[in-house]
Scaffold this motif. Structure first.
Motif, PDB file in Angstrom:
ATOM      1  N   ALA A 167      24.999  51.091  42.666  1.00  0.00           N
ATOM      2  CA  ALA A 167      25.598  51.865  41.579  1.00  0.00           C
ATOM      3  C   ALA A 167      27.094  51.608  41.513  1.00  0.00           C
ATOM      4  O   ALA A 167      27.755  51.424  42.540  1.00  0.00           O
ATOM      5  CB  ALA A 167      25.346  53.355  41.788  1.00  0.00           C
ATOM      6  N   THR A 168      27.611  51.613  40.298  1.00  0.00           N
ATOM      7  CA  THR A 168      29.047  51.627  40.056  1.00  0.00           C
ATOM      8  C   THR A 168      29.364  52.837  39.185  1.00  0.00           C
ATOM      9  O   THR A 168      28.575  53.196  38.304  1.00  0.00           O
ATOM     10  CB  THR A 168      29.528  50.339  39.358  1.00  0.00           C
ATOM     11  N   PHE A 169      30.509  53.458  39.441  1.00  0.00           N
ATOM     12  CA  PHE A 169      30.880  54.688  38.754  1.00  0.00           C
ATOM     13  C   PHE A 169      32.109  54.449  37.897  1.00  0.00           C
ATOM     14  O   PHE A 169      33.033  53.743  38.299  1.00  0.00           O
ATOM     15  CB  PHE A 169      31.138  55.805  39.767  1.00  0.00           C
ATOM     16  N   ARG A 170      32.108  55.050  36.718  1.00  0.00           N
ATOM     17  CA  ARG A 170      33.159  54.826  35.732  1.00  0.00           C
ATOM     18  C   ARG A 170      33.676  56.176  35.251  1.00  0.00           C
ATOM     19  O   ARG A 170      33.008  56.857  34.478  1.00  0.00           O
ATOM     20  CB  ARG A 170      32.623  54.011  34.550  1.00  0.00           C
ATOM     21  N   GLY A 171      34.843  56.552  35.708  1.00  0.00           N
ATOM     22  CA  GLY A 171      35.383  57.836  35.297  1.00  0.00           C
ATOM     23  C   GLY A 171      34.709  58.981  36.022  1.00  0.00           C
ATOM     24  O   GLY A 171      34.292  58.854  37.167  1.00  0.00           O
ATOM     25  N   PHE A 172      34.571  60.105  35.365  1.00  0.00           N
ATOM     26  CA  PHE A 172      34.096  61.328  35.998  1.00  0.00           C
ATOM     27  C   PHE A 172      32.987  61.953  35.162  1.00  0.00           C
ATOM     28  O   PHE A 172      33.002  61.886  33.939  1.00  0.00           O
ATOM     29  CB  PHE A 172      35.238  62.339  36.140  1.00  0.00           C
ATOM     30  N   ALA A 173      32.033  62.572  35.841  1.00  0.00           N
ATOM     31  CA  ALA A 173      31.018  63.370  35.160  1.00  0.00           C
ATOM     32  C   ALA A 173      31.488  64.818  35.126  1.00  0.00           C
ATOM     33  O   ALA A 173      31.931  65.363  36.146  1.00  0.00           O
ATOM     34  CB  ALA A 173      29.680  63.265  35.885  1.00  0.00           C
ATOM     35  N   GLU A 174      31.420  65.448  33.972  1.00  0.00           N
ATOM     36  CA  GLU A 174      31.872  66.817  33.801  1.00  0.00           C
ATOM     37  C   GLU A 174      30.703  67.783  33.993  1.00  0.00           C
ATOM     38  O   GLU A 174      29.658  67.629  33.350  1.00  0.00           O
ATOM     39  CB  GLU A 174      32.485  67.011  32.417  1.00  0.00           C
ATOM     40  N   PRO A 175      30.853  68.795  34.867  1.00  0.00           N
ATOM     41  CA  PRO A 175      29.731  69.694  35.156  1.00  0.00           C
ATOM     42  C   PRO A 175      29.326  70.581  33.995  1.00  0.00           C
ATOM     43  O   PRO A 175      28.197  71.085  33.967  1.00  0.00           O
ATOM     44  CB  PRO A 175      30.251  70.531  36.335  1.00  0.00           C
ATOM     45  N   GLY A 176      30.215  70.782  33.002  1.00  0.00           N
ATOM     46  CA  GLY A 176      29.891  71.675  31.903  1.00  0.00           C
ATOM     47  C   GLY A 176      29.344  70.989  30.669  1.00  0.00           C
ATOM     48  O   GLY A 176      29.158  71.646  29.642  1.00  0.00           O
ATOM     49  N   LEU A 177      29.069  69.685  30.745  1.00  0.00           N
ATOM     50  CA  LEU A 177      28.594  68.930  29.587  1.00  0.00           C
ATOM     51  C   LEU A 177      27.239  68.289  29.895  1.00  0.00           C
ATOM     52  O   LEU A 177      26.928  68.004  31.053  1.00  0.00           O
ATOM     53  CB  LEU A 177      29.609  67.839  29.217  1.00  0.00           C
ATOM     54  N   PRO A 178      26.418  68.045  28.863  1.00  0.00           N
ATOM     55  CA  PRO A 178      25.107  67.422  29.109  1.00  0.00           C
ATOM     56  C   PRO A 178      25.249  66.002  29.648  1.00  0.00           C
ATOM     57  O   PRO A 178      26.112  65.241  29.210  1.00  0.00           O
ATOM     58  CB  PRO A 178      24.439  67.445  27.729  1.00  0.00           C
TER      59      PRO A 178
END
Length: 355
Positions: free
Chosen positions: A294-305
């Motif tokens: 896996a590669t990650f790009r930016g951030f996942a927001e906990p309050g969004l789908p």
């Protein structure tokens, strides 16, 4: 990049793993290293200074990690396939890297520690099988190498380990950590949030009234560990799943105010197992991931789908499987995590049918 952890969290506060309850409320996940249960981490410095000072100048450090693989854990012991959970050594590597960053590599506590990429490979399947007499012993031989060192403090660190169970080499795992100054982290996080909010609408859990797959379809026994909903859409060779972030934060480590780092492995595994059933006709309850990158790009927001799309990997035609050395079918999949139109993570994985 993925989500932050604190370098002050280390293995020395470990407590016994939570026993698997039979009914009743799901036990709250333990934070950080306590989630792993009792374990040991040994520093193996290469220089006399390392033995005297418990630290060395920036360069590769070697460590030994050992722990008993959980036999009664609400998540790690909940697989339908008769194998130890791949999430355990991967989470062990990440948490040991976070601990070593502050203890041995002088990373200040105010730095945000992010996961930029992560890999796992099973090199021998037999040692992963459960069912032997007594608890199995996991060991990791870890190499941690800092890079981009400024005034003695690294900006990134490469973590690599070989995996052995009961003394038998059976896999590899790796991760790259990035250490950000607080101001840089806030700037990147704000940019990611703005990009996601432009197109991501709705709850961070499943859409209202949306169904979930049976746990056996995602390789789990307990419904409490199912972290995806039924596919939102399919076009014959791909599936799109909604991710249940609130459910993930109840069962995965290091939740806090963030999306748990372990979510991406667990959700990609569940989506891949469901996907091999729909796209290839394999049996999800009798399949195991053997490669994962896996590669990650930016951030996942906990309050969004958050959405996870699964499709056959581009190197294969839709529905095409190949065979391993033992003649067992293997499917290769590509997975993409998105919030709105923004890609959060990209994953490639192989799923092996074991019967």
């Amino acid at each position: 990049m993925n989500l932050p952890s604190s370098p002050s969290t280390g293995p020395w506060s470990a407590r016994p793993a939570t026993a698997l309850a039979s009914g009743g409320p799901l036990p709250a996940p333990l934070p950080a290293a306590a989630f792993l249960g009792p374990h040991h981490l040994v520093h193996r410095p290469d220089t006399p200074e390392g033995f005297l000072l418990a630290a060395t100048p920036p360069g590769r450090h070697r460590f030994g990690f050992s722990a008993q693989l959980p036999e009664a854990h609400p998540l790690f012991s909940d697989s339908t396939a008769p194998f130890h959970d791949l999430l355990y050594p991967m989470e062990s590597l990440r948490q040991m890297g976070v601990f070593a960053a502050g203890r041995y590599f002088r990373v200040p506590e105010n730095r945000r520690i992010l996961l930029a990429d992560c890999t796992m490979a099973v090199t021998a399947l037999a040692p992963w099988e459960r069912g032997g007499a007594g608890a199995a012993q996991l060991t990791l031989d870890l190499d941690m190498t800092p890079a981009d060192v400024v005034k003695g403090v690294p900006r990134t660190m490469d973590c690599r380990a070989s995996i052995a169970i009961d003394g038998k080499r059976c896999g590899t795992v790796g991760a790259r950590l990035v250490f950000l100054m607080p101001g840089v982290y806030r700037t990147h996080r704000a940019h990611s949030r703005r990009e996601s909010e432009r197109a991501a609408q709705g709850p961070s859990g499943l859409p209202a009234g949306h169904g979930v797959p049976g746990p056996e379809l995602v390789g789990r026994r307990s419904p409490r560990n199912v972290l995806i909903g039924l596919p939102l859409a399919e076009d014959g060779d791909s599936l799109v799943f909604p991710v249940d972030i609130p459910a993930a934060r109840e069962v995965l480590p290091d939740s806090g105010s963030e999306v748990p780092t372990a979510l991406f492995l667990e959700v990609s595994r569940q989506a891949a197992l469901f996907g091999v059933g729909e796209l290839y006709g394999l049996a999800p309850g009798h399949a195991v991931l053997t490669d994962w990158a896996a590669t990650f790009r930016g951030f996942a927001e906990p309050g969004l789908p958050l959405r996870c799309a699964v499709r056959p990997h581009t190197s294969h035609a839709p529905g095409e499987v190949f065979r391993d050395a033992a003649g067992r079918p293997v499917a290769e999949l590509g997975l993409t995590f998105t919030q709105g139109s923004r890609v959060v993570a990209a994953v490639r994985t192989s799923v092996l049918q074991i019967c």
